[in-house]
Design an enzyme around this catalytic site. Sequence first.
Site, PDB file in Angstrom:
ATOM      1  N   ASP A   1      -9.594   3.201   1.083  1.00  0.00           N
ATOM      2  CA  ASP A   1      -9.695   4.087  -0.083  1.00  0.00           C
ATOM      3  C   ASP A   1      -9.272   3.301  -1.310  1.00  0.00           C
ATOM      4  O   ASP A   1      -9.347   2.066  -1.318  1.00  0.00           O
ATOM      5  CB  ASP A   1      -8.886   5.381   0.134  1.00  0.00           C
ATOM      6  CG  ASP A   1      -7.412   5.138   0.401  1.00  0.00           C
ATOM      7  OD1 ASP A   1      -6.860   4.141  -0.116  1.00  0.00           O
ATOM      8  OD2 ASP A   1      -6.784   5.942   1.122  1.00  0.00           O
TER       9      ASP A   1
ATOM     10  N   HIS B   1      -6.463   7.371  -7.788  1.00  0.00           N
ATOM     11  CA  HIS B   1      -7.702   7.477  -8.567  1.00  0.00           C
ATOM     12  C   HIS B   1      -7.425   7.379 -10.062  1.00  0.00           C
ATOM     13  O   HIS B   1      -8.161   6.714 -10.798  1.00  0.00           O
ATOM     14  CB  HIS B   1      -8.428   8.796  -8.270  1.00  0.00           C
ATOM     15  CG  HIS B   1      -8.984   8.864  -6.888  1.00  0.00           C
ATOM     16  ND1 HIS B   1      -9.895   9.812  -6.495  1.00  0.00           N
ATOM     17  CD2 HIS B   1      -8.752   8.098  -5.794  1.00  0.00           C
ATOM     18  CE1 HIS B   1     -10.197   9.622  -5.215  1.00  0.00           C
ATOM     19  NE2 HIS B   1      -9.504   8.600  -4.772  1.00  0.00           N
TER      20      HIS B   1
ATOM     21  N   GLY C   1       0.812  -1.221   0.000  1.00  0.00           N
ATOM     22  CA  GLY C   1       0.000   0.000   0.000  1.00  0.00           C
ATOM     23  C   GLY C   1       0.836   1.257   0.000  1.00  0.00           C
ATOM     24  O   GLY C   1       1.998   1.269  -0.413  1.00  0.00           O
TER      25      GLY C   1
ATOM     26  N   ASP D   1       3.324   4.076   0.730  1.00  0.00           N
ATOM     27  CA  ASP D   1       4.592   4.128   1.458  1.00  0.00           C
ATOM     28  C   ASP D   1       4.426   5.064   2.649  1.00  0.00           C
ATOM     29  O   ASP D   1       4.216   6.268   2.483  1.00  0.00           O
ATOM     30  CB  ASP D   1       5.711   4.629   0.533  1.00  0.00           C
ATOM     31  CG  ASP D   1       7.077   4.474   1.171  1.00  0.00           C
ATOM     32  OD1 ASP D   1       7.172   4.650   2.416  1.00  0.00           O
ATOM     33  OD2 ASP D   1       8.043   4.180   0.462  1.00  0.00           O
ATOM     34  N   LEU D   2       4.517   4.484   3.836  1.00  0.00           N
ATOM     35  CA  LEU D   2       4.231   5.276   5.040  1.00  0.00           C
ATOM     36  C   LEU D   2       5.428   6.105   5.477  1.00  0.00           C
ATOM     37  O   LEU D   2       5.292   6.990   6.320  1.00  0.00           O
ATOM     38  CB  LEU D   2       3.773   4.354   6.175  1.00  0.00           C
ATOM     39  CG  LEU D   2       2.419   3.655   5.921  1.00  0.00           C
ATOM     40  CD1 LEU D   2       2.078   2.705   7.056  1.00  0.00           C
ATOM     41  CD2 LEU D   2       1.301   4.671   5.720  1.00  0.00           C
TER      42      LEU D   2
HETATM   43  O1  T3D Z   1      -2.117   9.733   1.093  1.00  0.00           O
HETATM   44  C1  T3D Z   1      -2.713   8.759   0.675  1.00  0.00           C
HETATM   45  O2  T3D Z   1      -2.803   8.569  -0.531  1.00  0.00           O
HETATM   46  C2  T3D Z   1      -3.341   7.829   1.653  1.00  0.00           C
HETATM   47  C3  T3D Z   1      -3.499   6.517   1.059  1.00  0.00           C
HETATM   48  C4  T3D Z   1      -3.475   5.452   1.869  1.00  0.00           C
HETATM   49  C5  T3D Z   1      -3.585   4.144   1.267  1.00  0.00           C
HETATM   50  C6  T3D Z   1      -2.950   3.079   2.100  1.00  0.00           C
HETATM   51  O3  T3D Z   1      -2.425   2.167   1.503  1.00  0.00           O
HETATM   52  S1  T3D Z   1      -3.004   3.168   3.796  1.00  0.00           S
HETATM   53  C7  T3D Z   1      -2.273   1.633   4.295  1.00  0.00           C
HETATM   54  C8  T3D Z   1      -0.768   1.651   4.187  1.00  0.00           C
HETATM   55  N1  T3D Z   1      -0.199   0.339   4.418  1.00  0.00           N
HETATM   56  C9  T3D Z   1      -0.096  -0.197   5.628  1.00  0.00           C
HETATM   57  O4  T3D Z   1      -0.506   0.359   6.625  1.00  0.00           O
HETATM   58  C10 T3D Z   1       0.604  -1.519   5.714  1.00  0.00           C
HETATM   59  C11 T3D Z   1       1.894  -1.388   6.498  1.00  0.00           C
HETATM   60  N2  T3D Z   1       2.626  -2.643   6.486  1.00  0.00           N
HETATM   61  C12 T3D Z   1       2.284  -3.684   7.258  1.00  0.00           C
HETATM   62  O5  T3D Z   1       1.350  -3.677   8.017  1.00  0.00           O
HETATM   63  C13 T3D Z   1       3.162  -4.897   7.148  1.00  0.00           C
HETATM   64  O6  T3D Z   1       4.398  -4.517   6.620  1.00  0.00           O
HETATM   65  C14 T3D Z   1       2.546  -5.997   6.229  1.00  0.00           C
HETATM   66  C15 T3D Z   1       1.332  -6.623   6.929  1.00  0.00           C
HETATM   67  C16 T3D Z   1       2.139  -5.447   4.869  1.00  0.00           C
HETATM   68  C17 T3D Z   1       3.592  -7.099   5.991  1.00  0.00           C
HETATM   69  O7  T3D Z   1       4.103  -7.528   7.232  1.00  0.00           O
HETATM   70  P1  T3D Z   1       5.424  -8.421   7.268  1.00  0.00           P
HETATM   71  O8  T3D Z   1       5.634  -8.806   8.687  1.00  0.00           O
HETATM   72  O9  T3D Z   1       5.317  -9.515   6.282  1.00  0.00           O
HETATM   73  O10 T3D Z   1       6.591  -7.473   6.748  1.00  0.00           O
HETATM   74  P2  T3D Z   1       7.272  -6.262   7.526  1.00  0.00           P
HETATM   75  O11 T3D Z   1       8.478  -6.756   8.242  1.00  0.00           O
HETATM   76  O12 T3D Z   1       6.275  -5.492   8.301  1.00  0.00           O
HETATM   77  O13 T3D Z   1       7.694  -5.337   6.271  1.00  0.00           O
HETATM   78  C18 T3D Z   1       8.903  -5.598   5.553  1.00  0.00           C
HETATM   79  C19 T3D Z   1       9.573  -4.266   5.303  1.00  0.00           C
HETATM   80  O14 T3D Z   1       8.706  -3.455   4.505  1.00  0.00           O
HETATM   81  C20 T3D Z   1       9.800  -3.478   6.597  1.00  0.00           C
HETATM   82  O15 T3D Z   1      10.996  -2.748   6.437  1.00  0.00           O
HETATM   83  P3  T3D Z   1      12.343  -3.174   7.231  1.00  0.00           P
HETATM   84  O16 T3D Z   1      11.987  -3.233   8.686  1.00  0.00           O
HETATM   85  O17 T3D Z   1      12.683  -4.532   6.667  1.00  0.00           O
HETATM   86  O18 T3D Z   1      13.315  -2.116   6.877  1.00  0.00           O
HETATM   87  C21 T3D Z   1       8.628  -2.532   6.626  1.00  0.00           C
HETATM   88  O19 T3D Z   1       8.871  -1.371   7.375  1.00  0.00           O
HETATM   89  C22 T3D Z   1       8.474  -2.219   5.158  1.00  0.00           C
HETATM   90  N3  T3D Z   1       7.102  -1.802   4.856  1.00  0.00           N
HETATM   91  C23 T3D Z   1       5.990  -2.562   4.837  1.00  0.00           C
HETATM   92  N4  T3D Z   1       4.941  -1.857   4.523  1.00  0.00           N
HETATM   93  C24 T3D Z   1       5.366  -0.607   4.281  1.00  0.00           C
HETATM   94  C25 T3D Z   1       6.746  -0.557   4.500  1.00  0.00           C
HETATM   95  N5  T3D Z   1       7.454   0.575   4.372  1.00  0.00           N
HETATM   96  C26 T3D Z   1       6.762   1.692   4.010  1.00  0.00           C
HETATM   97  N6  T3D Z   1       5.435   1.711   3.786  1.00  0.00           N
HETATM   98  C27 T3D Z   1       4.708   0.603   3.903  1.00  0.00           C
HETATM   99  N7  T3D Z   1       3.393   0.612   3.630  1.00  0.00           N
END
Ligand code: T3D
Length: 261
Positions: free
Chosen positions: A143, A88, A64, A66-67
């Site tokens: 969204d 969109h 999703g 990039d946070l």
């Molecule tokens: O402004 C706008 O347009 C708003 C729009 C919003 C739309 C959205 O998409 S809001 C939702 C955003 N996404 C999330 O909240 C998901 C965040 N990620 C997670 O919850 C978990 O990473 C997952 C469930 C997807 C996967 O978990 P897991 O345990 O398999 O992996 P991990 O260890 O959490 O992630 C691996 C790496 O990816 C990690 O980095 P590191 O620690 O190895 O350096 C993690 O920080 C990075 N990562 C994962 N998701 C994101 C991310 N980095 C940036 N943004 C992310 N969304």
Amino acid sequence: MSYENILYTVENSIATITLNRQATLNAFNDAMIAETIDAMKQADRNGNVRCIVLTGAGRGFSSGQDLSGFQDRRGQLSISEHLRHGYHRLIKLMVRIEKPIIGAINGIAAGAGCGIALACDIRIASEKTSFMLAFSKIGLIPDSGVNWILPQLIGYSRAYQMAITAERVPAATALAWGMVNVVASEIDFAATVQQWAGQIANGATKAYGLTKRAMQRSFEQDLDEALEYEAMLQDVAGLTEDNKEGVRAFLEKRPAQFKGK
Ligand code: T3D
């Protein structure tokens, strides 16, 4: 446009777009959204492309938005503006392109990544795939079209459950709920995607495109309008070479050689 966040290939009439920011499980930054839009347009314009595959590199489809840059953006651009300029445009384009788009959902599809997966016409999952409406975990609502498409696909109650629990829905459940068309083992995943894409790309793709248009439009039509619209599109399909070839092949008891024309 040169691509730094995605890969783009065309082979055997199949355009493959691969989201490629593996360190973040292919989280969408602005550049990746722009590149995906550009690649979709390229695939749409290319007369040799008859099927588009959207997939992710590594173990994720997309996590999703990039946070990491999310907080910095506050004050410069509202979320709604960001959505309008990015997701969109991509989602409307995917729905509008009159070519079948296969989502080869290789791993987790979270947040907007789930929305983009749902904007594909067909979804093929691997056993490792899961879907997660991560939004509520960060205090947001779904969204990227999720509120529109997901209740249509799996019903309101399950969609709402996914939204408020933000739990991962594994591939088997996604299949049972109608979120994916097929689940392949990890080993068979790539071959399954190629088989589906190959079969589609060799089919009556002009008719597939018109079918997509008719079905998408039906969401905003009553029965009278839908009947008229499909009759009008059937006139278009009836003028294609594929229609002539399909009827000829049936009468000659041989497989049709469709050209997508
Ligand atoms: O402004 C706008 O347009 C708003 C729009 C919003 C739309 C959205 O998409 S809001 C939702 C955003 N996404 C999330 O909240 C998901 C965040 N990620 C997670 O919850 C978990 O990473 C997952 C469930 C997807 C996967 O978990 P897991 O345990 O398999 O992996 P991990 O260890 O959490 O992630 C691996 C790496 O990816 C990690 O980095 P590191 O620690 O190895 O350096 C993690 O920080 C990075 N990562 C994962 N998701 C994101 C991310 N980095 C940036 N943004 C992310 N969304």
